[in-house]
Write an enzyme that holds these catalytic residues in place. Structure first.
Site, PDB file in Angstrom:
ATOM      1  N   GLY A 176       0.845  -1.240   0.050  1.00 46.13           N
ATOM      2  CA  GLY A 176      -0.143   0.024   0.098  1.00 46.13           C
ATOM      3  C   GLY A 176       0.717   1.384   0.109  1.00 46.13           C
ATOM      4  O   GLY A 176       1.950   1.297  -0.692  1.00 46.13           O
ATOM      5  N   SER A 177       0.350   2.419   0.804  1.00 46.54           N
ATOM      6  CA  SER A 177       0.962   3.650   0.739  1.00 46.54           C
ATOM      7  C   SER A 177       2.423   3.523   1.220  1.00 46.54           C
ATOM      8  O   SER A 177       3.273   4.495   1.172  1.00 46.54           O
ATOM      9  CB  SER A 177       0.408   4.487   1.431  1.00 46.54           C
ATOM     10  OG  SER A 177      -1.020   4.750   0.730  1.00 46.54           O
ATOM     11  N   THR A 178       2.765   2.468   1.876  1.00 43.92           N
ATOM     12  CA  THR A 178       4.115   2.498   2.616  1.00 43.92           C
ATOM     13  C   THR A 178       5.311   2.271   1.561  1.00 43.92           C
ATOM     14  O   THR A 178       6.501   2.391   1.650  1.00 43.92           O
ATOM     15  CB  THR A 178       4.162   1.158   3.636  1.00 43.92           C
ATOM     16  OG1 THR A 178       4.085   0.046   2.909  1.00 43.92           O
ATOM     17  CG2 THR A 178       3.448   1.404   4.917  1.00 43.92           C
ATOM     18  N   PHE A 179       4.768   2.040   0.360  1.00 40.74           N
ATOM     19  CA  PHE A 179       5.641   1.737  -0.732  1.00 40.74           C
ATOM     20  C   PHE A 179       5.861   2.874  -1.502  1.00 40.74           C
ATOM     21  O   PHE A 179       7.041   2.988  -2.288  1.00 40.74           O
ATOM     22  CB  PHE A 179       4.702   0.623  -1.798  1.00 40.74           C
ATOM     23  CG  PHE A 179       5.646   0.203  -2.819  1.00 40.74           C
ATOM     24  CD1 PHE A 179       6.772  -0.751  -2.640  1.00 40.74           C
ATOM     25  CD2 PHE A 179       5.379   0.587  -4.189  1.00 40.74           C
ATOM     26  CE1 PHE A 179       7.502  -1.207  -3.673  1.00 40.74           C
ATOM     27  CE2 PHE A 179       6.134  -0.026  -5.267  1.00 40.74           C
ATOM     28  CZ  PHE A 179       7.328  -0.735  -5.063  1.00 40.74           C
ATOM     29  N   LYS A 180       5.512   4.025  -1.199  1.00 42.25           N
ATOM     30  CA  LYS A 180       5.744   5.178  -2.013  1.00 42.25           C
ATOM     31  C   LYS A 180       7.021   5.908  -1.803  1.00 42.25           C
ATOM     32  O   LYS A 180       7.392   6.499  -2.731  1.00 42.25           O
ATOM     33  CB  LYS A 180       4.738   6.349  -1.346  1.00 42.25           C
ATOM     34  CG  LYS A 180       2.878   5.972  -1.826  1.00 42.25           C
ATOM     35  CD  LYS A 180       2.058   6.778  -1.360  1.00 42.25           C
ATOM     36  CE  LYS A 180       0.696   6.540  -2.054  1.00 42.25           C
ATOM     37  NZ  LYS A 180      -0.437   6.991  -1.134  1.00 42.25           N
TER      38      LYS A 180
END
Lengths: 621, 380
Positions: free
Chosen positions: A318-322
């Site tokens: 999810g957004s932790t990948f950004k």
């Protein structure tokens, strides 16, 4: 008369002849005896000694597994066993009946005992019951006159003071199977156990130690007459882990009943300080064999207690990948840290519209703002510009979707898709796949440990590898010093900007994770939320405006993720939390991350040589 | 006639007792003492269960022997065919209702006593053959037809014993019969005639042996092929003997026997225990004692003045010699294991009594060595 004299003469001659023959035969036998007893005597004397003395190996005590402060995580405990020697029992059945009145035996046990009694020689002890409690022991001893043939004996058994709270890391031992024994005859020793999972498996050889030998005088049928000589084995090495048992316990407690996983790492050297997975299982059960009921309970539980979610649970980041996407774009010169992207709330690509989580959009955002707001459109754009292959390369460099050099068996490597991977599967790569990869969805799968490693690398700028072994046999292993780990070789500015973005997520007004702000003002934590959809959310559902993932059945709710490091000015601890079907990272995982980080900072295990609250731990164990 | 009666008159009970060869009795007692010592050790240094019973049996056997030695040899001669018939009857009985031990019917229960009829048969055969040749002149012995009945008398029990089956005893029985015929003066070439086809007969017999008998011969040939199976006994026996060395491990110090490595140490392998604990010196001493008993029996035969007594004494001595030879050769691995005890040393009741019965007859020959005997023209 003459005839009779002739007969007598013949008899006398022949009798003397016979006597001579007898003397000759006896003389020959005497000579032969000389040959056997004296000439070949030495050889036979050696054979006689071999006959008489039987060397048997004795199982060495298994090494302990300790935490970073020396607290035992796996050790050996005395195991009282009741044995039956059938030759000493006048009536085996009566003895077992009497035993049953003191310590009840099940039908199943009785059948097993009968079977073993049948199979073994009558002087070889058969185990009636092990793991006897002290009161049972006492009762058996007191009733000894009624229990002819029963004797109580001491063995050792493996104990795990932290039980299910560390089961996935420490692992468990079990009796070796036939294949194991075929490879190493030492394993056939009674009472020897073999590491089957976790550190018990990884360090099995070191933990096993060297067997001792005992010389026994035995007779032809193998009965032991007496012990002639005994050489104790060498106890297996103690294995010191990087884990802080106290922190581990605290983290497990904080995870509560959730099906969740959390990893706390020293971000400078990759030492794993806590690796918690809920729910756990009781590792001692494997020592004596798992019951069918227990097994089906474990396999039926949809929270998968037997699986170490930290290393083999796969989730979309999810957004932790950004942050990985941003660094890929910057390093790939597709963006600079100051480039601004406008977020109208969506990104149109052909006839497909990709939405931002915020319906109204974020307006113009730079990198810092993109991370702070977790703006989807910014990262759609970043991914589109740099391309999936560079995103994948950067992710792998940061520890995502790649196999880590972890000293724990059973980790999964996850997946960061590339063009080639997709084509290898027989499909073309669509630009849409790149877009959703930009926000850590789609095909991407990572483990919580990879997320923690990723965060540690972001925080330290070093290519640290997560590891659990700190010392072996009291010798500190390499990897303790930050200098042991090579630099990531990323632009310092970009890394600093990413860290700042993560700081603002938690600490700035308008950040997505205000709930993660540490209460103690002397520490500040940087972090990033994430929610990983487990089911595709259709456009109608999203556009209806009434969609609420919290109302979905548990198994369809998104996973809640949070990655963090602290303290911000001198990063020491990295953390990843994944709550399965926890719905939203910001709401579910962020507060948990705050609590775990607070606990970690208070304990500060990386800067201590003594565990915090040692007295507390003593009282518990 | 007159003279004979006079001799008879001086031949009262006291006279007979005085004529007993007490030195020979002493030798037997010494051998039984060796047995007691060895059995005491075989029981791990205890009187029970072997040594005490051994002593008791020997005392009974000794009493039996002394009683038999006082029986007039002429009465024994007259009853010899009765004894033979009885022996055959017992052999038939054992085949019909005997107890099966280790795959063979060998003994019957008689008033709580285990009896091996084949052992009694050997004595009976000696008596019968001796009485047959007692009357025979040198010329008559040369007549082949005269030899037919004794040969039949030998082959009948040998056949019955083979049927039990007990190959070892059958061979020994045949050899004892042969020895009596040899002493009686049967011509040399006739023995050669019988001996010549033996190798072929053995070959033929081997084909028809019981499996366990064939296994014994096979393992005898190659004991190391099967050290834990059938060759075990021989190998363990040799190990025990060899480990004893020249001087032995000392009384009660033998490891092989005490640790149960040695099979049947109290019966067939008692000599091995002696060799292990008392060494070559002790084993030789026991062999010397055995030789004295054998040769002493032969001397009794030589000193006897009637043909019956001579042949009986020789037959009994040869019987004892065969026991000794087979047993000692067996424990040294020189011949296949045959389940033959060492007389007066091994543990076992019926063998002791039959052996002592035989010595009783031998002693009767000695006591009555000078009596006048019908059919013997040699009395001076």
């Amino acid at each position: 008369m003459r005839r009779e004299t002739k007969r007598t003469g013949v008899f006398t001659r022949r009798a003397l002849l016979l006597m001579g023959g007898q003397v000759a035969v006896l003389g020959t036998m005497a000579a032969r005896l000389y040959q056997v007893q004296v000439v070949e005597g030495g050889r036979y004397a050696t054979l006689a000694n071999e006959n008489r003395i039987s060397a048997r190996m004795i199982a060495p005590p298994r090494g302990r597994i300790l935490d970073r402060f020396g607290t035992p995580l796996a050790g050996s405990r005395i195991n009282w066993r009741a044995l039956l020697i059938s030759e000493q029992a006048t009536d085996v059945k009566a003895t077992l009946d009497a035993f049953s009145r003191i310590v009840p035996l099940t039908e199943y046990e009785r059948a097993r005992i009968d079977r073993e009694l049948h199979r073994r020689r009558h002087f070889i002890p058969v185990m009636v019951r092990e793991f006897l409690s002290w009161p049972d022991m006492a009762a058996i001893e007191v009733n000894a006159p009624d229990l002819p043939g029963i004797l109580v004996d001491v063995g050792t058994t493996r104990i795990y003071p932290y039980g299910e709270r560390l089961a996935h890391v420490v692992g468990y031992v079990a009796p070796p199977n036939e294949a194991d024994v075929a490879n190493d005859p030492l394993l056939s020793l009674p009472g020897l156990r073999i590491g089957r999972s976790g550190m018990e498996k990884y360090h099995d050889l070191a933990l096993r130690g060297r067997p001792g030998a005992v010389q026994l005088e035995v007779n032809a049928v193998g009965r032991v007459i007496r012990e002639l000589d005994r050489q104790e084995g060498v106890q297996g090495d103690d294995v010191g882990l990087t884990i802080d048992a106290g922190l581990q316990e605290a983290v497990v407690t904080l995870l509560g009943d959730e099906s969740a996983s959390a990893v706390v790492m020293d971000c400078r050297n990759g030492e794993v300080l806590a690796m918690a997975t809920n729910p756990g299982f009781d590792p001692t059960v494997f020592n004596s064999g798992v019951s069918q009921a227990q097994w089906s309970e474990w396999t039926r539980d949809r929270r998968t207690p037997l699986i170490n979610k930290a290393t083999s649970g796969l989730y979309a980041p999810g957004s932790t990948f950004k942050m990985a996407v941003a660094l890929a774009a910057i390093e790939g010169k597709a963006m600079t840290i100051n480039d601004r992207v406008e977020c109208p709330g969506y990104l149109d690509l052909g006839d497909t519209r990709f939405h931002c989580w915020r319906k109204g959009g974020h307006g113009m955002l730079d990198l810092r703002g993109g991370i702070k707001n977790s703006c989807d459109v910014y990262f759609y754009e970043a991914a589109r510009r740099v391309g999936i292959d560079k995103v994948a390369a950067m992710s792998n460099r940061l520890g995502l979707g790649t196999e880590l050099e972890l000293d724990l068996p059973g980790q999964r490597s996850g997946l960061i898709p590339t063009r080639d991977w997709r084509i290898g599967q027989g499909h073309p790569w669509n630009i849409g796949d790149t877009i959703v990869s930009g926000i850590g969805q789609g095909y991407i799968q990572v483990t919580p440990l990879q997320l923690a490693t990723y965060t540690a690398r972001l925080a330290s700028g070093r290519q640290v590898q997560p590891h659990l072994t700190r010392s072996l046999g009291g010798v500190l292993q390499p990897g303790v010093l930050p200098e042991d780990w090579p630099s990531l070789d990323l632009p310092d500015k970009a890394l600093r900007m990413v860290r700042e973005g993560m700081w603002s997520v938690v600490n700035e007004q308008g950040g997505t994770a205000p709930l993660a702000k540490l209460a103690d003002p002397k520490w500040q934590m940087a972090g990033k939320t994430g929610s990983a959809q487990v089911r595709r959310v259709s456009r109608e559902m999203r556009e209806s405006g009434t969609f609420d993932s919290a109302k979905l059945p548990w198994e369809y709710r998104p996973h809640a993720l949070f990655v963090a490091f602290a303290p911000v000015d001198a990063p020491r601890y990295a953390l990843a939390v994944v709550i399965e079907h926890g719905n939203a990272g910001a709401a579910a995982a962020a507060p948990l991350a705050k609590d775990i980080m607070t606990e970690t900072l208070q304990r500060d295990p990386a800067n201590r040589t003594e565990p915090l609250g040692a007295k507390l731990a003593d009282a518990k164990s | 006639m007159e003279r004979r009666l006079w001799r008879e008159a001086s031949f009262d009970l006291t006279g007979k007792i005085l004529r007993i060869n007490w030195l020979y009795v002493l030798l037997l007692c010494a051998l039984a003492g060796v047995g007691y010592t060895a059995l005491y050790s075989a029981a791990g240094g205890a009187v029970e269960p072997y040594a005490g019973r051994h002593a008791l049996r020997f005392c009974i056997g000794l009493a039996l022997m002394l009683c038999v030695s006082l029986i007039d040899i002429r009465l024994i001669a007259r009853l010899s065919w009765v004894a033979y018939a009885g022996g055959i009857g017992l052999l038939v009985a054992v085949l019909r209702m005997g107890h099966v031990g280790k795959g063979a019917q060998r003994w019957i229960e008689l008033g709580g006593l285990q009896l091996q009829p084949s052992e009694l048969m050997k004595i009976a055969l000696v008596l019968a053959l001796a009485s047959w040749f007692h009357k025979a002149s040198w010329e008559r012995i040369g007549n082949p037809l005269f030899l037919v009945p004794p040969i039949v008398a030998i082959l009948l029990p040998v056949g019955l014993i083979l049927k039990e089956p007990n190959l070892g005893t059958a061979v020994i029985t045949a050899m004892i019969g042969g020895a009596v015929m040899f002493g009686a003066g049967v011509r040399w070439w006739k023995f050669l005639l019988v001996a010549a086809p033996v190798p072929f007969a053995a070959q033929f017999a081997y084909q028809h042996l019981h499996d366990y008998q064939r296994a014994r011969i096979d393992t005898f040939m190659h004991p190391e092929n099967d050290p834990l199976g059938a060759g075990y006994n021989i190998l363990q026996s040799k190990i025990a003997l060899g480990s004893g060395g020249m001087w032995g491990k000392g009384f009660l110090q033998g490891t092989q026997g005490h640790l149960d490595f040695l099979p049947e140490k109290q019966t067939d392998f008692i000599f091995t225990m002696i060799g292990e604990e008392f060494g070559l010196v002790g084993a030789w001493a026991v062999m010397g004692l055995l030789a004295l008993i054998v040769l002493g029996g032969m001397l009794i035969a030589l000193r006897c003045r009637n043909q019956f007594g001579r042949l009986v004494a020789m037959g009994i001595s040869v019987n004892f010699f065969m026991y000794v030879f087979v047993n000692i050769a067996m424990v040294m691995g020189a011949i296949p294991v045959g389940g033959v005890p060492l007389p007066l040393v091994s543990h076992g009741g019926s063998a002791m009594l039959t052996v002592m019965l035989g010595f009783g007859v031998l002693m009767s020959v000695h006591v009555h060595r000078d009596v006048e005997f019908e059919g013997t023209g040699e009395d001076r």
